[in-house]
Design an enzyme around this catalytic site. Structure first.
Site, short mmCIF file in Angstrom:
data_model
loop_
_atom_site.label_atom_id
_atom_site.label_comp_id
_atom_site.label_asym_id
_atom_site.label_seq_id
_atom_site.Cartn_x
_atom_site.Cartn_y
_atom_site.Cartn_z
N ASN A 1 0.87 -1.18 0.00
CA ASN A 1 0.00 0.00 0.00
C ASN A 1 0.90 1.23 0.00
O ASN A 1 1.45 1.61 1.03
CB ASN A 1 -0.89 -0.03 1.26
CG ASN A 1 -1.68 1.24 1.43
OD1 ASN A 1 -1.80 2.04 0.50
ND2 ASN A 1 -2.23 1.44 2.61
N TRP A 2 1.07 1.81 -1.17
CA TRP A 2 2.03 2.91 -1.32
C TRP A 2 1.54 4.21 -0.69
O TRP A 2 2.29 5.16 -0.54
CB TRP A 2 2.33 3.15 -2.81
CG TRP A 2 3.17 2.08 -3.44
CD1 TRP A 2 3.44 0.84 -2.94
CD2 TRP A 2 3.86 2.16 -4.69
NE1 TRP A 2 4.25 0.14 -3.80
CE2 TRP A 2 4.53 0.93 -4.89
CE3 TRP A 2 3.98 3.15 -5.67
CZ2 TRP A 2 5.30 0.66 -6.02
CZ3 TRP A 2 4.75 2.88 -6.80
CH2 TRP A 2 5.40 1.66 -6.97
N LYS A 3 0.26 4.28 -0.36
CA LYS A 3 -0.33 5.51 0.18
C LYS A 3 -0.02 6.68 -0.78
O LYS A 3 0.04 6.46 -1.98
CB LYS A 3 0.17 5.76 1.61
CG LYS A 3 -0.03 4.52 2.49
CD LYS A 3 0.17 4.77 3.93
CE LYS A 3 -0.07 3.47 4.70
NZ LYS A 3 -0.01 3.65 6.14
N HIS B 1 -9.45 1.34 4.46
CA HIS B 1 -8.20 1.55 5.21
C HIS B 1 -8.47 2.57 6.32
O HIS B 1 -9.24 3.51 6.13
CB HIS B 1 -7.10 2.05 4.27
CG HIS B 1 -5.77 2.07 4.94
ND1 HIS B 1 -5.39 3.10 5.76
CD2 HIS B 1 -4.76 1.17 4.94
CE1 HIS B 1 -4.19 2.83 6.24
NE2 HIS B 1 -3.78 1.66 5.76
N GLU C 1 -5.87 -4.92 10.41
CA GLU C 1 -4.87 -3.89 10.71
C GLU C 1 -5.26 -3.16 11.99
O GLU C 1 -6.08 -2.23 11.94
CB GLU C 1 -4.80 -2.86 9.58
CG GLU C 1 -4.34 -3.42 8.26
CD GLU C 1 -3.70 -2.31 7.39
OE1 GLU C 1 -2.55 -2.48 7.01
OE2 GLU C 1 -4.36 -1.29 7.15
N GLY D 1 1.92 2.52 11.10
CA GLY D 1 2.85 3.65 11.17
C GLY D 1 3.54 3.73 12.52
O GLY D 1 4.01 4.79 12.92
N SER E 1 3.10 -1.84 10.51
CA SER E 1 4.54 -1.86 10.82
C SER E 1 5.24 -3.16 10.44
O SER E 1 6.06 -3.69 11.20
CB SER E 1 4.76 -1.52 12.30
OG SER E 1 4.22 -0.24 12.57
N GLY F 1 2.83 -1.01 4.42
CA GLY F 1 2.82 0.41 4.10
C GLY F 1 4.22 0.90 3.79
O GLY F 1 4.73 0.75 2.68
P1 PGA Z 1 2.73 0.63 7.82
O1 PGA Z 1 1.31 0.85 7.15
O2 PGA Z 1 3.27 -0.67 7.27
O3 PGA Z 1 3.56 1.80 7.38
O4 PGA Z 1 2.52 0.57 9.30
C1 PGA Z 1 0.44 -0.24 6.98
C2 PGA Z 1 -0.85 0.20 6.37
O5 PGA Z 1 -1.28 1.33 6.60
O6 PGA Z 1 -1.47 -0.55 5.61
#
Ligand code: PGA
Length: 254
Positions: free
Chosen positions: A9-11, A97, A167, A173, A213, A234
């Protein structure tokens, strides 16, 4: 073989198409050598096409980070439908999400988006997870209700195409992922709720991913001790060397 599914998930990253293509190229080079793993990358909308490929690449798929609830084309400024995504090669769509939920996406909207995605013949990756945990276990009820409402109105015939991503919001994050044993427990709970809705057979088959994470170091244990069917990644997914390392590390697991 039931392959592991690793979703990036590149956001809202990276900031340029050049950088996006560079990351995608590295992943596309790695995917075909994987044996027991498939990967999906979900770049920002404008980068999706250029991160794909004209020919299909083994174990490599395109995803999107959201979708419109609208199924048919029409006057919906700013919206992108599941059919449009399908036409440019998208196969998976992340829905619900926590970062979208924080911006107002409700469980009801999630269920409408899931229906739009399934109707177009794509697979929704429906994100669920508690915001906080409490000792009394009230978060389990929250999670159950979230799953049930997010799947409301979805017909049984679609159950095999649905993927759930567990999640816990507090682990996204963050510095560390959730404990592997707790991931295992939660994934069983998520499957149980799914089986209450769609029946035991569907509950056994549904893929449950873990997200929050994940990096190349903790990914193997999350899969083997947490016993999940894949990962939603992420930050590490836009770090090409780390993501490639993660794919390889997970691929060697039985
Ligand atoms: P993260 O994000 O791996 O940076 O914690 C995961 C996500 O939001 O899907």
């Amino acid at each position: 073989m039931n392959k592991k599914l690793i979703v990036g998930n590149w956001k809202m990253n990276p900031m340029t198409i050049d950088e996006a293509q560079k990351i995608a190229r590295k992943i596309k080079r790695t995917a075909p050598i994987l044996v027991s793993t498939e990967t999906v990358i979900a770049p920002p909308y404008p980068f999706i096409i250029s991160c794909g490929s004209k020919k299909s690449i083994k174990n490599f798929h395109l995803g999107s980070q959201s979708v419109s609830i609208e199924i048919n084309s029409g006057p919906f400024t700013g919206e992108v439908s599941a059919s449009i995504l399908k036409d440019v090669g998208v196969e998976y769509v992340i829905i619900g999400h926590s970062e979208q939920r924080a911006r107002g996406e409700s469980d009801v909207t999630v269920s409408k988006k899931a229906l739009a995605v399934l109707t177009a013949g794509l697979s929704p990756i429906i994100c669920v997870g508690e915001i906080v945990r409490d000792d009394a276990g009230a978060y389990l009820d929250t999670l159950k209700n979230q799953i049930k409402t997010s799947l409301e109105g979805i017909e049984q015939k679609f159950s095999a195409d649905i993927i759930l991503a567990y999640e816990p919001v507090w682990a996204i994050g963050a510095q560390e992922a959730m404990k592997n044993e707790d991931i295992h427990e939660s994934s069983i709970f998520v499957k149980k709720v799914f089986s209450d809705i769609f029946g035991p057979e569907a509950g056994l088959k549904v893929k449950v991913l873990y997200g929050g994470s994940v990096n190349y170091r903790n990914a193997p244990d999350i899969i083997s001790i947490g016993k999940v069917d894949g990962l939603l990644v992420g930050r590490e997914s836009v770090n090409a060397p780390g993501f490639v390392e993660l794919l390889k590390a997970v691929d060697v697991l039985k």
